[in-house]
Design an enzyme around this catalytic site. Structure first.
Site, mmCIF file in Angstrom:
data_model
loop_
_atom_site.group_PDB
_atom_site.id
_atom_site.type_symbol
_atom_site.label_atom_id
_atom_site.label_comp_id
_atom_site.label_asym_id
_atom_site.label_seq_id
_atom_site.Cartn_x
_atom_site.Cartn_y
_atom_site.Cartn_z
ATOM 1 N N ARG A 49 11.820 -5.861 4.894
ATOM 2 C CA ARG A 49 11.682 -4.417 4.662
ATOM 3 C C ARG A 49 12.690 -3.632 5.517
ATOM 4 N NH1 ARG A 49 5.947 -1.638 5.344
ATOM 5 N NH2 ARG A 49 6.011 -2.674 7.351
ATOM 6 N N LYS A 98 0.839 -1.211 0.000
ATOM 7 C CA LYS A 98 0.000 0.000 0.000
ATOM 8 C C LYS A 98 0.872 1.259 0.000
ATOM 9 C CE LYS A 98 -2.065 -1.087 3.868
ATOM 10 N NZ LYS A 98 -1.330 -2.341 4.190
ATOM 11 N N ARG A 105 -9.640 1.107 8.829
ATOM 12 C CA ARG A 105 -9.144 -0.223 9.154
ATOM 13 C C ARG A 105 -10.147 -1.022 9.960
ATOM 14 N NH1 ARG A 105 -3.257 0.536 8.872
ATOM 15 N NH2 ARG A 105 -2.225 -1.393 9.410
ATOM 16 N N ARG A 141 -0.163 -8.899 13.446
ATOM 17 C CA ARG A 141 -0.784 -7.883 12.581
ATOM 18 C C ARG A 141 -1.694 -8.553 11.544
ATOM 19 N NH1 ARG A 141 4.413 -4.965 10.573
ATOM 20 N NH2 ARG A 141 3.020 -3.820 9.183
ATOM 21 N N ARG A 184 11.681 -1.757 10.986
ATOM 22 C CA ARG A 184 10.591 -1.278 11.840
ATOM 23 C C ARG A 184 10.404 -2.252 13.000
ATOM 24 N NH1 ARG A 184 5.393 0.369 8.217
ATOM 25 N NH2 ARG A 184 4.326 -0.862 9.792
#
Ligand code: AP5
Length: 213
Positions: free
Chosen positions: A127, A13, A88, A171, A160
């Site tokens: 990431r 996203k 969300r 998540r 992160r």
């Protein structure tokens, strides 16, 4: 154009949002980025949000809705905006409907990016983000020119804190339970378009542009 980017954590996203923002000249509003900035600055909102973000839980709806009500009224949103990470929950989607109506605005499209779970885990654990400017990389799929260094600003690349395998699993569970009901919510409005998120970043962006026109 008012656009929602919907999809599980790590489907791309943020990556596609940035490309759309450049191509169409409208801001990408990422609730995750706004919250991370607040956490970094140590604000009251940041301290409250961190309690939830570290475990992969959602920040309470009222906190997020208040934050977004102010953001979409800012000057740069006059010609539209891209919502990345909001809404969300169904409660947030209902609040967004009210917000848009109050401001005389209309939602154009909801892009649902779909990627299988194994690929999501690989994308998120690989990431890396710039600690200075927030640019996003992937150790295999989108590596920086120099290991650990941001191409754009020379800042240090970090992982992160919510990109560890354990938090990613949580998540994904939260996504299934709280966010997936939004698929049905937006299917009813006939504004939802599903995009297969497997393939390289530019390939996905071509599909996105074909949908947006
Ligand atoms: P947030 O920051 O919104 O996280 P997220 O939704 O989990 O999404 P991500 O940023 O992890 O993934 P993405 O889909 O943007 O993927 P990306 O483009 O980076 O939220 C974080 C936290 O904040 C939440 O857990 C919650 O606590 C809180 N929060 C935020 N919004 C909230 C709300 N509305 N309500 C309540 N709480 C909220 O890509 C991932 C990786 O894959 C990158 O490394 C990238 O380089 C790579 N990649 C991208 N595209 C491709 C491709 N096509 N092929 C290969 N690799 C790719």
């Amino acid at each position: 154009m008012i656009l929602i980017l919907l999809g599980a954590p790590g489907v791309g996203k943020g990556t596609q949002g940035e490309l759309i923002a450049k191509e169409y000249g409208i801001p990408q509003i990422s609730t995750g980025d706004i919250l991370r900035k607040e956490v970094k600055e140590g604000s009251a909102l940041g301290k409250e949000a961190k309690k939830y973000m570290d475990s992969g839980a959602l920040v309470p709806d009222d906190v997020i809705v208040g934050m977004m009500e102010n953001r979409i009224k800012e000057d740069d949103c006059k010609n539209g905006f891209i919502l990345d990470g909001f809404p969300r929950t169904v409660a947030q989607a209902e609040a967004l409907d009210v917000m848009l109506e109050k401001n005389g605005l209309k939602l154009d499209k909801v892009l649902l990016i779909d990627v299988p779970k194994d690929e999501i885990i690989d994308r998120l654990t690989g990431r890396r983000v710039c600690s200075k400017c927030g640019a996003v990389y992937h150790i295999k799929n989108n590596p920086p020119k120099r290991d650990g260094v941001c191409d754009k600003c020379g800042g240090e690349l970090i992982q992160r804190s919510d990109d560890t395998k354990e938090v990613v699993e949580n998540r994904l569970n939260v996504y299934e339970k709280s966010t997936m009901p939004l698929i049905e919510y937006y299917e009813k409005t006939k504004k939802l378009v599903k995009i297969d998120g497997l393939g390289d970043i530019n390939e996905i962006f071509s599909k996105v542009k074909a949908v947006l026109g």
